[in-house]
Design an enzyme around this catalytic site. Structure first.
Site, short mmCIF file in Angstrom:
data_model
loop_
_atom_site.label_atom_id
_atom_site.label_comp_id
_atom_site.label_asym_id
_atom_site.label_seq_id
_atom_site.Cartn_x
_atom_site.Cartn_y
_atom_site.Cartn_z
N ILE A 15 0.87 -1.18 0.00
CA ILE A 15 0.00 0.00 0.00
C ILE A 15 0.90 1.23 0.00
CG2 ILE A 15 -1.77 1.29 1.26
CD1 ILE A 15 -2.58 -1.44 2.54
N PHE A 16 0.72 2.09 -0.99
CA PHE A 16 1.58 3.28 -1.11
C PHE A 16 0.89 4.50 -0.51
CE2 PHE A 16 3.00 7.04 -3.61
CZ PHE A 16 4.32 7.04 -3.21
N GLY A 17 1.60 5.17 0.38
CA GLY A 17 1.10 6.40 1.00
C GLY A 17 1.94 7.59 0.59
N TYR A 18 1.29 8.70 0.30
CA TYR A 18 2.01 9.91 -0.12
C TYR A 18 1.53 11.15 0.63
CZ TYR A 18 -2.32 10.35 -2.79
OH TYR A 18 -3.65 10.43 -3.15
N GLY A 19 0.60 10.96 1.56
CA GLY A 19 0.08 12.05 2.39
C GLY A 19 0.23 11.67 3.85
N SER A 20 -0.86 11.67 4.58
CA SER A 20 -0.79 11.38 6.01
C SER A 20 -0.34 9.96 6.32
CB SER A 20 -2.14 11.64 6.68
OG SER A 20 -3.15 10.83 6.11
N GLU A 95 -10.01 6.66 4.01
CA GLU A 95 -9.69 7.30 2.74
C GLU A 95 -10.88 7.39 1.78
OE1 GLU A 95 -6.82 8.69 2.43
OE2 GLU A 95 -5.83 7.79 4.17
#
Length: 217
Positions: A15-20, A95
């Site tokens: 799972i790719f996260g780019y914010g919080s 999300e």
């Protein structure tokens, strides 16, 4: 893409996260890696009326905009076994239900470029009712420092993301992110003076809280 389609036949999922998610995943995972995806740029173009704002004054959070020449840095989390369903159930609420994001699969490349994984990401598109779209750095910065939601102040979101990029990806120059951060920091003394921003709003009560020292010189 439905959660059951994502889970089908998988014993692990990235799972790719780019914010919080880069600092607050809030789900169990086997391991994590800093890295990037290609073909997308990160922009503060999505509205938030729950976590970092409300219906009257929505905050601004990041989404991804397709751009063939762009890369976006963040963190990928590998979940395995029961963690897959648990993380997807949690992220669906965080999300999708509350944030209005949809899911896509992309290629994630590790920071040292030794690993490539198919990864799930959450993205808000222009047809989303909460999508705010393009605005100047000044407009976005002002909106962020004057917005707060159930999770906390919108300013905390901005500062934590900027802190992550400087610490984990010091070689990356994210002009959009750092320009908005500069605007927001410049506005803080004026809002404190006008009692529009309270000092306790700028931090959390955790040991790793972000705290600002405002210079009046």
């Amino acid at each position: 893409m439905k959660p059951q389609d994502i889970i089908a036949g998988k014993t692990s999922l990235w799972i790719f996260g780019y914010g919080s998610l880069v600092w607050k995943p809030d789900f169990k995972y086997r391991r994590s890696q800093v890295g990037y995806i290609q073909g997308y740029k990160r922009r503060f173009w999505h509205g938030d009326n729950f976590h970092r704002g409300n219906d009257d004054k929505p905050g601004r959070v990041v989404t991804l905009i397709e751009d063939d020449d762009a890369t976006t840095w963040g963190v990928a989390f590998e979940v395995t076994g029961s963690q897959i369903e648990e993380s997807l159930n949690y992220l669906n609420v965080r999300e999708a239900v509350r944030g209005g994001y949809i899911t896509k699969m992309v290629d994630f490349i590790s920071k040292d470029e030794t690993e490539v994984h198919q990864a799930l990401l959450y993205i808000a598109t222009p047809d989303n009712p909460l999508f705010l779209g393009r605005a100047s750095h000044e407009e976005i910065g002002y909106q962020i420092v004057t917005s707060q939601g159930k999770t906390g102040h919108n300013l905390e979101y901005l500062l934590r993301l900027a802190k992550f990029m400087r610490k984990s990806c010091p070689h990356v120059k994210d002009r959009h992110l750092f320009s908005i951060e500069a605007v927001a920091r410049a506005l803080i003394p004026y809002l404190l003076g006008a009692n529009s921003l309270k000092p306790f709003d700028l931090s959390t009560r955790s040991d790793n809280a972000i705290r600002l020292t405002v210079s009046h010189s």
